[in-house]
Enzyme design. Structure first.
Site, mmCIF file in Angstrom:
data_model
loop_
_atom_site.group_PDB
_atom_site.id
_atom_site.type_symbol
_atom_site.label_atom_id
_atom_site.label_comp_id
_atom_site.label_asym_id
_atom_site.label_seq_id
_atom_site.Cartn_x
_atom_site.Cartn_y
_atom_site.Cartn_z
ATOM 1 N N ARG A 238 48.327 40.968 38.275
ATOM 2 C CA ARG A 238 47.599 40.995 39.536
ATOM 3 C C ARG A 238 48.583 40.748 40.668
ATOM 4 O O ARG A 238 49.525 39.967 40.553
ATOM 5 C CB ARG A 238 46.491 39.925 39.567
ATOM 6 C CG ARG A 238 45.291 40.215 38.677
ATOM 7 C CD ARG A 238 44.478 41.394 39.179
ATOM 8 N NE ARG A 238 43.248 41.599 38.432
ATOM 9 C CZ ARG A 238 43.139 42.365 37.354
ATOM 10 N NH1 ARG A 238 44.200 43.003 36.890
ATOM 11 N NH2 ARG A 238 41.986 42.511 36.747
ATOM 12 N N GLU A 267 44.495 46.267 47.491
ATOM 13 C CA GLU A 267 44.477 47.584 46.855
ATOM 14 C C GLU A 267 43.273 48.390 47.353
ATOM 15 O O GLU A 267 42.190 47.828 47.481
ATOM 16 C CB GLU A 267 44.415 47.426 45.331
ATOM 17 C CG GLU A 267 45.660 46.762 44.755
ATOM 18 C CD GLU A 267 45.602 46.615 43.236
ATOM 19 O OE1 GLU A 267 44.577 46.984 42.625
ATOM 20 O OE2 GLU A 267 46.586 46.115 42.663
ATOM 21 N N HIS A 286 47.905 50.896 40.138
ATOM 22 C CA HIS A 286 47.091 50.095 39.219
ATOM 23 C C HIS A 286 46.550 50.948 38.061
ATOM 24 O O HIS A 286 45.341 51.092 37.872
ATOM 25 C CB HIS A 286 45.941 49.421 39.962
ATOM 26 C CG HIS A 286 45.454 48.176 39.266
ATOM 27 N ND1 HIS A 286 45.014 47.077 39.941
ATOM 28 C CD2 HIS A 286 45.355 47.866 37.941
ATOM 29 C CE1 HIS A 286 44.641 46.142 39.070
ATOM 30 N NE2 HIS A 286 44.843 46.603 37.853
#
Length: 320
Positions: A238, A267, A286
């Site tokens: 993360r 994000e 991601h």
């Protein structure tokens, strides 16, 4: 009557059709755009179950509007997007999807490590832009992976799987974890290390720990300065675990050699983000678990968790 469920992102038909057989389903119809918070606020007031993504912030104010809600099924391993304390106070069960994405995320982590060490994206761009005019002895030289020391922060399922891959490259593996993983140590010849020792000794540092109050900004100015000037930082966990401003300056000033990042604090990341301006950073959107097979399995597990709770049963993956 079927229980009412809200799905926060359009998923493949096989998942949606299964949900419709068992539930009265409402769904945000976009595959790309996350559901707006005001829409989610309205929808959550009427449903028994919420099937959500890690992009949705399920905070206390949202949960307080959910008078009928029994379960929040998160289609992710991490659940830092959900206020677990508030959910427990409301009697709402929270579930996640551990296990099914372990190997796929480990694949991506090691791929990112290799791409960063050997400057693969940079080299591809170099060729495509017509800059390759001659072979030179030190052109686009990177860092060796085989025989190097890998430090893994977070020795859970994914950490163990990354360690297995590292052993195939004859790497020496150090790890730091809240609790020692004696079984993994014995099985793969890993060495437990305090964080400071791991940072000082590792050629590669992989961040694989969950984001919690304890791990937020775990890697900051002090920690980055402990690392070797030739070290590479990889983060597929993360974004908030690594202080991005500190990382930018460490990379720009040469305190560490490079970084490979699949995650960011905010994000999707802005194109103006300072880290995107550096040639010694490899960035991904991601995609740690992004194989079709794995994402479908994650959706299936999230759906199973959801339906178990709505049927009055204990789900297999409840967040305690």
């Amino acid at each position: 009557m079927k229980p009412k469920v809200y799905l926060t992102r359009k998923l493949p038909n096989e998942i949606v059709n299964s949900l419709r057989k068992n539930c009265e389903l409402r769904m945000w119809e976009s595959e790309e755009e996350p559901v707006p918070h005001d829409v989610l606020e309205q929808e959550i007031q009427e449903v028994d179950g919420l099937f959500c993504m890690l992009t949705e912030e399920i905070d206390r104010s949202l949960l307080e509007k959910a008078s009928k809600l029994k379960v929040v099924a998160n289609m992710a391993v991490g659940y830092n997007n959900i206020d677990i304390k508030a959910a427990k106070e409301k009697g709402v069960v929270v579930t996640n999807t551990p296990g099914v994405l372990t190997e796929t995320t480990a694949d991506l982590t090691f791929a990112l490590l290799m791409a960063t060490a050997r400057r693969i994206p940079e080299a591809s761009t170099y060729l495509r832009e017509g800059k390759w005019e001659a072979w030179t002895p030190m052109q686009l030289t990177g860092q060796d992976i085989h025989g190097a020391t890998l430090g893994i922060i977070g020795m859970g399922r994914i950490g163990e799987s990354v360690a297995k891959r590292a052993k195939g490259f004859n790497m020496n593996v150090l790890y730091h974890n809240r609790r020692r993983n004696q079984e993994a140590e014995n099985k793969m010849d890993l060495q437990f290390a305090e964080l400071e020792h791991l940072l000082k000794e590792s050629d590669f540092v992989c961040v694989l720990t969950p984001l919690t109050a304890e791990t937020e900004n775990l890697i900051g100015v002090k920690e980055l300065r402990m690392m070797k000037e030739t070290a590479i930082l990889i983060n597929t966990a993360r974004g908030g675990i690594v202080n991005e401003e500190a990382l930018y300056h460490a990379l720009k000033d040469g305190d560490i050699w490079a970084a490979g990042l699949d995650v960011f604090v905010e994000e999707p990341v802005s194109l103006n983000h300072p880290l995107l301006s550096l040639s010694n950073v490899v960035t991904l959107p991601h995609i740690g678990s992004a194989s079709r097979k794995t994402r479908l399995k994650m959706a299936e597990v999230a759906m199973m968790n959801l339906l178990k709770v709505l049927n009055g049963e204990k789900p297999p993956h409840q967040v305690e």
